[in-house]
Design a protein around this motif. Structure first.
Motif, PDB file in Angstrom:
ATOM      1  N   UNK A 189       0.925  -1.354   0.120  1.00 36.68           N
ATOM      2  CA  UNK A 189       0.128  -0.162   0.124  1.00 36.68           C
ATOM      3  C   UNK A 189       0.860   1.238   0.222  1.00 36.68           C
ATOM      4  N   UNK A 190       0.415   2.708  -0.194  1.00 32.94           N
ATOM      5  CA  UNK A 190       1.048   3.713  -0.112  1.00 32.94           C
ATOM      6  C   UNK A 190       0.800   4.321   1.512  1.00 32.94           C
ATOM      7  N   UNK A 191       1.715   4.403   1.474  1.00 35.00           N
ATOM      8  CA  UNK A 191       1.577   5.300   2.796  1.00 35.00           C
ATOM      9  C   UNK A 191       1.469   6.242   3.096  1.00 35.00           C
ATOM     10  N   UNK A 192       1.077   7.523   4.087  1.00 36.21           N
ATOM     11  CA  UNK A 192       0.756   9.333   3.563  1.00 36.21           C
ATOM     12  C   UNK A 192       2.051  10.077   3.147  1.00 36.21           C
ATOM     13  N   UNK A 193       2.845   9.680   3.172  1.00 37.07           N
ATOM     14  CA  UNK A 193       3.801  10.656   3.074  1.00 37.07           C
ATOM     15  C   UNK A 193       4.513  10.095   1.534  1.00 37.07           C
ATOM     16  N   UNK A 194       4.016   9.042   0.885  1.00 31.66           N
ATOM     17  CA  UNK A 194       3.962   8.108  -0.496  1.00 31.66           C
ATOM     18  C   UNK A 194       4.849   7.416  -0.194  1.00 31.66           C
ATOM     19  N   UNK A 195       5.307   6.637   0.731  1.00 33.70           N
ATOM     20  CA  UNK A 195       5.895   5.788   1.065  1.00 33.70           C
ATOM     21  C   UNK A 195       5.435   4.061   0.645  1.00 33.70           C
ATOM     22  N   UNK A 196       5.940   2.829  -0.109  1.00 33.87           N
ATOM     23  CA  UNK A 196       5.683   1.720  -0.025  1.00 33.87           C
ATOM     24  C   UNK A 196       5.918   1.116   0.936  1.00 33.87           C
ATOM     25  N   UNK A 197       4.710   0.736   1.481  1.00 36.47           N
ATOM     26  CA  UNK A 197       4.654  -0.312   2.840  1.00 36.47           C
ATOM     27  C   UNK A 197       4.280  -2.170   2.147  1.00 36.47           C
ATOM     28  N   UNK A 198       4.689  -2.830   1.866  1.00 36.16           N
ATOM     29  CA  UNK A 198       4.345  -4.021   1.835  1.00 36.16           C
ATOM     30  C   UNK A 198       3.338  -4.574   2.840  1.00 36.16           C
ATOM     31  N   UNK A 199       2.282  -5.527   2.385  1.00 36.72           N
ATOM     32  CA  UNK A 199       1.717  -5.860   3.413  1.00 36.72           C
ATOM     33  C   UNK A 199       2.471  -7.079   4.248  1.00 36.72           C
ATOM     34  N   UNK A 200       1.521  -7.402   6.087  1.00 35.91           N
ATOM     35  CA  UNK A 200       3.096  -8.602   6.372  1.00 35.91           C
ATOM     36  C   UNK A 200       2.239  -9.707   5.836  1.00 35.91           C
ATOM     37  N   UNK A 201       0.518  -9.959   4.943  1.00 37.00           N
ATOM     38  CA  UNK A 201       0.129 -10.431   4.346  1.00 37.00           C
ATOM     39  C   UNK A 201       1.425 -11.430   3.538  1.00 37.00           C
ATOM     40  N   UNK A 202       1.421  -9.759   2.655  1.00 40.10           N
ATOM     41  CA  UNK A 202       2.824 -10.494   1.179  1.00 40.10           C
ATOM     42  C   UNK A 202       4.320 -11.141   2.006  1.00 40.10           C
ATOM     43  N   UNK A 203       4.640 -10.502   3.081  1.00 36.06           N
ATOM     44  CA  UNK A 203       5.607 -10.810   2.811  1.00 36.06           C
ATOM     45  C   UNK A 203       5.652 -12.772   3.663  1.00 36.06           C
ATOM     46  N   UNK A 204       4.891 -13.008   4.692  1.00 35.58           N
ATOM     47  CA  UNK A 204       4.353 -14.108   4.864  1.00 35.58           C
ATOM     48  C   UNK A 204       4.221 -15.365   3.232  1.00 35.58           C
ATOM     49  N   UNK A 205       3.483 -15.011   2.476  1.00 35.27           N
ATOM     50  CA  UNK A 205       3.126 -15.902   1.610  1.00 35.27           C
ATOM     51  C   UNK A 205       4.695 -16.172   0.524  1.00 35.27           C
ATOM     52  N   UNK A 206       5.400 -14.599   0.162  1.00 31.45           N
ATOM     53  CA  UNK A 206       6.740 -15.002   0.286  1.00 31.45           C
ATOM     54  C   UNK A 206       7.533 -15.679   0.084  1.00 31.45           C
ATOM     55  N   UNK A 207       7.280 -15.671   1.874  1.00 34.74           N
ATOM     56  CA  UNK A 207       8.077 -16.434   2.682  1.00 34.74           C
ATOM     57  C   UNK A 207       8.422 -18.077   2.156  1.00 34.74           C
ATOM     58  N   UNK A 208       6.790 -18.162   2.372  1.00 32.22           N
ATOM     59  CA  UNK A 208       6.434 -19.898   2.018  1.00 32.22           C
ATOM     60  C   UNK A 208       6.446 -20.546   0.738  1.00 32.22           C
ATOM     61  N   UNK A 209       5.713 -19.400   0.207  1.00 28.96           N
ATOM     62  CA  UNK A 209       6.579 -19.542  -1.633  1.00 28.96           C
ATOM     63  C   UNK A 209       7.644 -19.561  -1.985  1.00 28.96           C
ATOM     64  N   UNK A 210       8.543 -19.343  -1.440  1.00 30.82           N
ATOM     65  CA  UNK A 210      10.740 -19.710  -1.579  1.00 30.82           C
ATOM     66  C   UNK A 210      10.307 -20.676  -1.163  1.00 30.82           C
ATOM     67  N   UNK A 211      10.531 -20.699   0.459  1.00 36.08           N
ATOM     68  CA  UNK A 211      10.349 -22.110   1.181  1.00 36.08           C
ATOM     69  C   UNK A 211      10.127 -23.553   0.628  1.00 36.08           C
ATOM     70  N   UNK A 212       8.552 -23.371  -0.596  1.00 31.27           N
ATOM     71  CA  UNK A 212       8.217 -24.831  -0.693  1.00 31.27           C
ATOM     72  C   UNK A 212       8.729 -24.976  -2.560  1.00 31.27           C
ATOM     73  N   UNK A 213       9.366 -23.938  -2.901  1.00 32.40           N
ATOM     74  CA  UNK A 213      10.083 -23.798  -4.234  1.00 32.40           C
ATOM     75  C   UNK A 213      11.475 -24.465  -3.603  1.00 32.40           C
ATOM     76  N   UNK A 214      12.083 -24.716  -2.592  1.00 32.25           N
ATOM     77  CA  UNK A 214      12.971 -25.064  -2.492  1.00 32.25           C
ATOM     78  C   UNK A 214      14.637 -23.741  -2.342  1.00 32.25           C
ATOM     79  N   UNK A 215      13.860 -22.676  -2.476  1.00 31.45           N
ATOM     80  CA  UNK A 215      14.774 -21.834  -3.091  1.00 31.45           C
ATOM     81  C   UNK A 215      15.550 -20.680  -1.800  1.00 31.45           C
ATOM     82  N   UNK A 216      16.507 -20.875  -1.894  1.00 31.44           N
ATOM     83  CA  UNK A 216      18.108 -19.947  -0.631  1.00 31.44           C
ATOM     84  C   UNK A 216      18.044 -18.636  -0.418  1.00 31.44           C
TER      85      UNK A 216
END
Ligand code: F6P
Length: 362
Positions: free
Chosen positions: A86-113
């Motif tokens: 999402x974009x914060x009040x000052x225009x900054x990019x804020x990655x969602x907690x859900x996305x962080x979890x999703x990316x972590x899980x997906x990389x682990x499932x793919x066996x990516x180090x």
């Protein structure tokens, strides 16, 4: 941790040289380290999608012939994705907690180090947040705009410059035949690197950049001065982010997406009205991003790609590759984001251009 498989993605808009990085990453990882490489389609979004087709094994054969190819075989990322950030009040990019979890899980499932992210400021800003969330990644900076302060040059810039310079050469002959003022709008966001370099390389009479607010009367003075010397045509390069002294940057909107643009036509109209000359405006647009990378960009992209693999081998996560003092170095991503490199208005190239009689409209 023993690395066996890495993944690579290209974020943001494309730039000539992205495929050259993918080739260098793949070849170096396979040959030097014995790792497998996966390509992720459409930036971080490919890790959120859970679609099989968004993961492409990058084998030696898959990257064959990629060096001269423009664009990115992995596909660029879209402008907005609420699931990702999402974009914060000052225009900054804020990655969602859900996305962080999703990316972590997906990389682990793919066996990516480890992950290599290739992108501009937005991609690196997200990358830093993913890194802080425990994802081992390294970065490769990319943009045709050359506006990242961390690196002296980014690949894509030189190719964009060649395209813009070629356009200026072509426009000279038609401008001269018709006694016209030709205005060429080039890309660059809030920095004037492409306009300045193309303007000098392509022998422009006036260069308008965001760093130097301009007035139409100063531009008309230059056109008139040339007319008095028997030069009845002029070439003006205007950066998309340039703005008049008493005015603001211009934007265009496509289906809710807003980006810089329109200043070329505005300047053309003002000059026609105030100087009484015929003007024509050419907007180079995405021609600057398309096509084959220049030899310089192929080499820089190759150096960056190989260097990113070495960063992973050394366990230097949270770093990106950069060009400083002619050498390939590594810098913490957190020190590289959120800033724009501007053209120094008292720098050598601006001074030299002024010395040659080029006007900056000020
Ligand atoms: O950052 C690269 C760039 O080409 C800018 O020069 C330009 O303002 C922008 O991207 C255009 O973006 P889009 O591809 O979304 O039109």
């Amino acid at each position: 941790m023993k690395v066996q498989r890495i993944a690579v993605l290209t974020g943001g808009g494309d730039a000539p040289g992205l495929n050259a990085v993918l080739r260098a990453v793949t070849r170096t990882a396979i040959l030097q380290e014995g790792w497998e490489v996966l390509g992720i389609r459409h930036g971080f979004e490919g890790l959120l999608s859970n679609e099989e087709g968004d993961i492409i094994p990058l084998t030696w054969e898959r990257v064959a012939g990629l060096l001269p190819r423009g664009g990115t075989i992995l596909g660029a990322a879209s402008h907005s994705n609420d699931q990702l950030f999402t974009i914060g009040e000052g225009g900054e990019v804020i990655v969602s907690e859900e996305a962080k979890q999703c990316v972590r899980d997906r990389l682990a499932a793919l066996g990516v180090n480890a992950l290599i992210i290739i992108g501009g400021d937005g991609t690196m800003t997200m990358g830093q947040q993913f890194y802080e969330a425990g994802i081992p990644l390294v970065g490769v900076p990319k943009t045709i705009d050359n506006d990242l302060p961390v690196t002296e040059l980014t690949f894509g810039f030189d190719s964009a410059l060649d395209e813009a310079t070629d356009a200026l050469d072509r426009l000279h002959t038609t401008a001269e035949s018709h006694n016209r003022v030709m205005i060429v709008e080039v890309m660059g966001r809030n920095s004037g690197w492409i306009a300045l370099h193309a303007g000098v390389a392509g022998s422009a009479d006036v260069i308008l950049i965001p760093e130097i607010p301009f007035t139409i009367s100063k531009i008309c003075e230059k056109i008139e001065e040339r007319r008095q010397r028997g030069r009845n045509f002029s070439i003006i390069v205007v950066a998309e982010g340039a703005a008049p002294l008493e005015g603001a940057q211009l934007y265009k909107e496509y289906l809710g997406q807003v980006s810089l643009g329109g200043i070329g036509h505005w300047v053309g109209q003002q000059i026609a009205e105030q100087c009484g000359v015929q003007t024509r405006t050419v907007v180079l647009g995405h021609l600057q991003r398309g096509g084959s990378p220049s030899a310089f960009d192929r080499i820089l992209a190759t150096l960056f790609g190989a260097s990113a693999v070495r960063l992973i081998a050394k366990g230097k996560f949270g770093y990106l590759t950069a060009l400083q003092c002619g050498d390939i170095v590594s810098i913490p991503i957190k020190d590289a984001v959120g800033m724009q490199k501007k053209v120094p208005i008292d720098g050598k190239l601006v001074q030299t251009a002024r010395g040659l009689g080029i006007s900056f409209g000020a």
